[in-house]
Design a protein around this motif. Structure first.
Motif, PDB file in Angstrom:
ATOM      1  N   ASP A 333      34.358  42.438  41.384  1.00  0.00           N
ATOM      2  CA  ASP A 333      34.920  42.776  42.698  1.00  0.00           C
ATOM      3  C   ASP A 333      36.358  43.245  42.519  1.00  0.00           C
ATOM      4  O   ASP A 333      37.325  42.514  42.766  1.00  0.00           O
ATOM      5  CB  ASP A 333      34.880  41.564  43.633  1.00  0.00           C
ATOM      6  CG  ASP A 333      33.466  41.073  43.887  1.00  0.00           C
ATOM      7  OD1 ASP A 333      32.636  41.902  44.311  1.00  0.00           O
ATOM      8  OD2 ASP A 333      33.208  39.884  43.651  1.00  0.00           O
ATOM      9  N   PRO A 334      36.547  44.475  42.058  1.00  0.00           N
ATOM     10  CA  PRO A 334      37.910  44.954  41.778  1.00  0.00           C
ATOM     11  C   PRO A 334      38.685  45.258  43.050  1.00  0.00           C
ATOM     12  O   PRO A 334      38.109  45.470  44.122  1.00  0.00           O
ATOM     13  CB  PRO A 334      37.667  46.218  40.958  1.00  0.00           C
ATOM     14  CG  PRO A 334      36.346  46.730  41.447  1.00  0.00           C
ATOM     15  CD  PRO A 334      35.532  45.490  41.746  1.00  0.00           C
ATOM     16  N   PHE A 335      39.989  45.262  42.883  1.00  0.00           N
ATOM     17  CA  PHE A 335      40.853  45.728  43.967  1.00  0.00           C
ATOM     18  C   PHE A 335      40.750  47.246  44.043  1.00  0.00           C
ATOM     19  O   PHE A 335      40.906  47.943  43.034  1.00  0.00           O
ATOM     20  CB  PHE A 335      42.295  45.299  43.708  1.00  0.00           C
ATOM     21  CG  PHE A 335      43.320  46.018  44.554  1.00  0.00           C
ATOM     22  CD1 PHE A 335      43.249  45.991  45.937  1.00  0.00           C
ATOM     23  CD2 PHE A 335      44.356  46.719  43.960  1.00  0.00           C
ATOM     24  CE1 PHE A 335      44.191  46.646  46.720  1.00  0.00           C
ATOM     25  CE2 PHE A 335      45.309  47.377  44.726  1.00  0.00           C
ATOM     26  CZ  PHE A 335      45.217  47.350  46.109  1.00  0.00           C
ATOM     27  N   ILE A 336      40.490  47.772  45.229  1.00  0.00           N
ATOM     28  CA  ILE A 336      40.322  49.210  45.422  1.00  0.00           C
ATOM     29  C   ILE A 336      41.462  49.716  46.295  1.00  0.00           C
ATOM     30  O   ILE A 336      41.612  49.309  47.445  1.00  0.00           O
ATOM     31  CB  ILE A 336      38.957  49.526  46.069  1.00  0.00           C
ATOM     32  CG1 ILE A 336      37.821  49.097  45.141  1.00  0.00           C
ATOM     33  CG2 ILE A 336      38.849  51.023  46.379  1.00  0.00           C
ATOM     34  CD1 ILE A 336      36.435  49.338  45.712  1.00  0.00           C
ATOM     35  N   LEU A 337      42.270  50.609  45.719  1.00  0.00           N
ATOM     36  CA  LEU A 337      43.388  51.218  46.439  1.00  0.00           C
ATOM     37  C   LEU A 337      43.007  52.646  46.803  1.00  0.00           C
ATOM     38  O   LEU A 337      42.750  53.482  45.922  1.00  0.00           O
ATOM     39  CB  LEU A 337      44.653  51.215  45.587  1.00  0.00           C
ATOM     40  CG  LEU A 337      45.885  51.871  46.219  1.00  0.00           C
ATOM     41  CD1 LEU A 337      46.332  51.084  47.455  1.00  0.00           C
ATOM     42  CD2 LEU A 337      47.024  51.977  45.216  1.00  0.00           C
ATOM     43  N   VAL A 338      42.971  52.935  48.093  1.00  0.00           N
ATOM     44  CA  VAL A 338      42.646  54.272  48.587  1.00  0.00           C
ATOM     45  C   VAL A 338      43.955  55.005  48.848  1.00  0.00           C
ATOM     46  O   VAL A 338      44.726  54.635  49.736  1.00  0.00           O
ATOM     47  CB  VAL A 338      41.798  54.197  49.871  1.00  0.00           C
ATOM     48  CG1 VAL A 338      41.468  55.597  50.362  1.00  0.00           C
ATOM     49  CG2 VAL A 338      40.532  53.400  49.621  1.00  0.00           C
ATOM     50  N   VAL A 373      39.452  41.436  51.683  1.00  0.00           N
ATOM     51  CA  VAL A 373      38.382  41.606  50.702  1.00  0.00           C
ATOM     52  C   VAL A 373      38.772  42.554  49.572  1.00  0.00           C
ATOM     53  O   VAL A 373      37.908  43.018  48.819  1.00  0.00           O
ATOM     54  CB  VAL A 373      37.091  42.110  51.399  1.00  0.00           C
ATOM     55  CG1 VAL A 373      36.539  41.045  52.301  1.00  0.00           C
ATOM     56  CG2 VAL A 373      37.358  43.395  52.171  1.00  0.00           C
ATOM     57  N   GLY A 374      40.070  42.863  49.446  1.00  0.00           N
ATOM     58  CA  GLY A 374      40.528  43.623  48.290  1.00  0.00           C
ATOM     59  C   GLY A 374      40.520  45.117  48.445  1.00  0.00           C
ATOM     60  O   GLY A 374      40.370  45.842  47.443  1.00  0.00           O
ATOM     61  N   PHE A 375      40.720  45.630  49.658  1.00  0.00           N
ATOM     62  CA  PHE A 375      40.840  47.067  49.886  1.00  0.00           C
ATOM     63  C   PHE A 375      42.221  47.355  50.472  1.00  0.00           C
ATOM     64  O   PHE A 375      42.627  46.723  51.460  1.00  0.00           O
ATOM     65  CB  PHE A 375      39.755  47.574  50.845  1.00  0.00           C
ATOM     66  CG  PHE A 375      38.402  47.736  50.208  1.00  0.00           C
ATOM     67  CD1 PHE A 375      37.938  48.984  49.844  1.00  0.00           C
ATOM     68  CD2 PHE A 375      37.608  46.628  49.949  1.00  0.00           C
ATOM     69  CE1 PHE A 375      36.683  49.125  49.249  1.00  0.00           C
ATOM     70  CE2 PHE A 375      36.368  46.756  49.354  1.00  0.00           C
ATOM     71  CZ  PHE A 375      35.903  48.010  48.994  1.00  0.00           C
ATOM     72  N   GLY A 376      42.923  48.289  49.874  1.00  0.00           N
ATOM     73  CA  GLY A 376      44.236  48.674  50.373  1.00  0.00           C
ATOM     74  C   GLY A 376      44.308  50.172  50.582  1.00  0.00           C
ATOM     75  O   GLY A 376      43.626  50.946  49.890  1.00  0.00           O
ATOM     76  N   VAL A 377      45.136  50.588  51.531  1.00  0.00           N
ATOM     77  CA  VAL A 377      45.320  52.005  51.833  1.00  0.00           C
ATOM     78  C   VAL A 377      46.782  52.352  51.645  1.00  0.00           C
ATOM     79  O   VAL A 377      47.661  51.686  52.203  1.00  0.00           O
ATOM     80  CB  VAL A 377      44.873  52.338  53.277  1.00  0.00           C
ATOM     81  CG1 VAL A 377      45.115  53.821  53.573  1.00  0.00           C
ATOM     82  CG2 VAL A 377      43.407  51.979  53.484  1.00  0.00           C
ATOM     83  N   LEU A 378      47.029  53.372  50.840  1.00  0.00           N
ATOM     84  CA  LEU A 378      48.370  53.926  50.646  1.00  0.00           C
ATOM     85  C   LEU A 378      48.336  55.359  51.141  1.00  0.00           C
ATOM     86  O   LEU A 378      47.744  56.236  50.501  1.00  0.00           O
ATOM     87  CB  LEU A 378      48.769  53.868  49.169  1.00  0.00           C
ATOM     88  CG  LEU A 378      50.087  54.551  48.776  1.00  0.00           C
ATOM     89  CD1 LEU A 378      51.269  53.925  49.505  1.00  0.00           C
ATOM     90  CD2 LEU A 378      50.294  54.488  47.265  1.00  0.00           C
ATOM     91  N   ALA A 379      48.930  55.600  52.319  1.00  0.00           N
ATOM     92  CA  ALA A 379      48.834  56.902  52.973  1.00  0.00           C
ATOM     93  C   ALA A 379      50.209  57.536  53.096  1.00  0.00           C
ATOM     94  O   ALA A 379      51.208  56.836  53.324  1.00  0.00           O
ATOM     95  CB  ALA A 379      48.190  56.759  54.351  1.00  0.00           C
TER      96      ALA A 379
END
Length: 474
Positions: A333-338, A373-379
């Motif tokens: 369950d990796p950290f996912i950076l969008v 749950v380990g989802f991040g957004v960098l916009a």
């Protein structure tokens, strides 16, 4: 007409000759001389004790030679001065940092207190409107203390009873020019106390090259630049969402690529994935291999990739339900950076209305449900207006680079940010001076922090991408 003096009461009087000025002598209470002298001596002693307590080094430098010269003559005083001077001078020449920490900044603080702030304090307070005149008396905020760092003066102030922080925040330009500084920032030290920051120089004037790749694997706050006080700038990306706003050429790419660069060890280890949305085809395309297949350029591809992220997020949320409340990055369950470059192209300037609604719905879902749950957004975007990005308040942490208008600062960082010193509209247009310089407002603090991101060049990006291309070839 009446001429009212302190202590007079003229409301109940009636004059039959309107042109006659009625003047009353104010009430005077004569204080015994002994009481006046006692008060004066008491205040003098308290002031001396306060000066010695707050500026022991400066007081010793001035007092010891004077006392020795008075008691034993100027020759012995000269010897007393020369002995420590012969020790301190080499220290200051060969180890400037430690000398400044122990002596230099203390002496500078004493000098700045006497010559800059104490000398102009009353005039600046009155002219800026922070002092009050009531019943013949001037009420002036009290200058408590001055401390010096390597780049700024930190002035502690006790506000008048009834004053608010906004009274000072609205007058930061008056304060800055009144004390000969380029800017002023206001922060709350504690109830009734403020801390005014007056920069003496700009430690962020020189561009910062790309930082070395981290040696440890971590998704904790990643180092991407430096703060104005010289500390490393560590940006939190795991467990939050970050919005970066800035005009063309302000350095948004420096922040995006510095974050990606800092996360590369975690990507190699498998506990982090970086997904890239690049609708302009200019910024993220240089390092397409880093995203390992999670890269989109056209609006349709961006919408599909966001929908895939939402679907994976919802599956992970169902897996964590009743088991854990915080995400710990693992290979399973990796950290996912969008990472989304120029998000406004997808949310406002997209001609396909259905596609725009899909994109907005996916971004809103990720920013409202993805943190746990380990989802991040960098916009990143150029135009911070509400009609361009309606979900900007869903980003807890915000960064304002150079902006075109002063009103845009509060649009990005929140109400009152510019009054507290976030002058993003004053950042230089010259790339070598202003690119990557900005103000950060974190979810945990209302006070903006001035920072500069490291510049990741095209050559640095190609080297980073080559590492992943080599892995794929092998």
């Amino acid at each position: 007409m009446f001429k009212k003096l302190p202590g007079d009461e003229t409301r109940a009087l009636v004059s039959t000759t309107p042109d006659t000025a009625v003047v009353f002598r104010p009430a005077v209470i004569r204080t015994p001389a002994a009481v006046t002298i006692a008060i004066f001596i008491g205040r003098l002693l308290i002031g001396l004790v306060r000066i010695v307590w707050r500026h022991p080094v400066a007081v010793a430098v001035l007092a010891v030679p004077s006392v020795v010269a008075w008691l034993y003559g100027w020759r012995l005083a000269l010897v007393v001065v020369w002995i420590p001077f012969s020790v301190l001078l080499p220290w200051a020449l060969f180890n400037r940092d430690s000398f400044n920490a122990w002596f230099g900044r203390r002496l500078l603080a004493f000098w700045r207190l006497i010559w800059v702030y104490r000398r102009h304090w009353h005039a600046v307070m009155v002219i800026s409107g922070l002092a009050r005149h009531l019943r013949g008396r001037d009420y002036v905020p009290r200058l408590v203390r001055v401390r010096c760092t390597s780049w700024a003066d930190l002035v502690s102030v006790k506000m008048l009873t009834g004053q608010a922080v906004t009274d000072w925040a609205d007058r930061i330009e008056h304060l800055a020019h009144g004390f000969g500084a380029t800017s002023c920032r206001v922060s709350v030290a504690r109830a009734g106390r403020l801390l005014l920051t007056f920069p003496r120089r700009d430690p962020l004037a020189v561009p910062l090259p790309a930082l070395a790749l981290p040696e440890t694997v971590s998704v904790e706050p990643v180092e991407i630049g430096i703060c104005e006080d010289g500390r490393p700038w560590r940006l939190k990306v795991h467990g939050t969402h970050v919005l970066v706003a800035g005009a063309t050429g302000a350095g948004k790419g420096s922040i995006l690529w510095s974050v990606i660069r800092a996360l590369l060890p975690a990507v190699w280890s498998g506990i982090t994935q970086i997904w890239g949305l690049d609708p302009k085809l200019m910024e993220l395309s240089f390092g397409r291999a880093i995203f390992e297949g999670h890269y989109a350029a056209t609006p349709e591809e961006c919408a599909d990739l966001l929908d895939e992220a939402v679907s994976l997020m919802q599956k992970r949320a169902a897996k964590f339900a009743g088991v854990q409340r915080e995400h710990i990055p693992t290979v399973e369950d990796p950290f996912i950076l969008v990472v989304v470059d120029e998000v406004a192209f997808l949310t406002a300037y997209q001609s396909d209305r259905a596609l725009k609604q899909r994109t907005m719905a996916a971004l809103a879902t990720l920013t409202t449900q993805g943190r746990a749950v380990g989802f991040g957004v960098l916009a990143a975007l150029q135009d911070p207006r509400k009609d361009v990005l309606t979900i900007r308040n869903l980003f807890p942490d915000k960064i304002a680079l150079r902006l075109d208008e002063s009103e845009q600062v509060d649009m990005v960082l929140g109400d009152g940010a510019r009054d507290r010193g976030a002058l993003a509209d004053h950042i230089s247009f010259i790339p070598s001076e202003g690119a990557g310089v900005g103000y950060v407002r974190l979810e945990t603090s209302p006070d903006p922090i001035r920072v500069r991101a490291a510049y990741v060049s095209d050559a640095d990006i190609r080297e980073m991408a080559a590492l992943f291309e080599t892995e794929e070839t092998v």
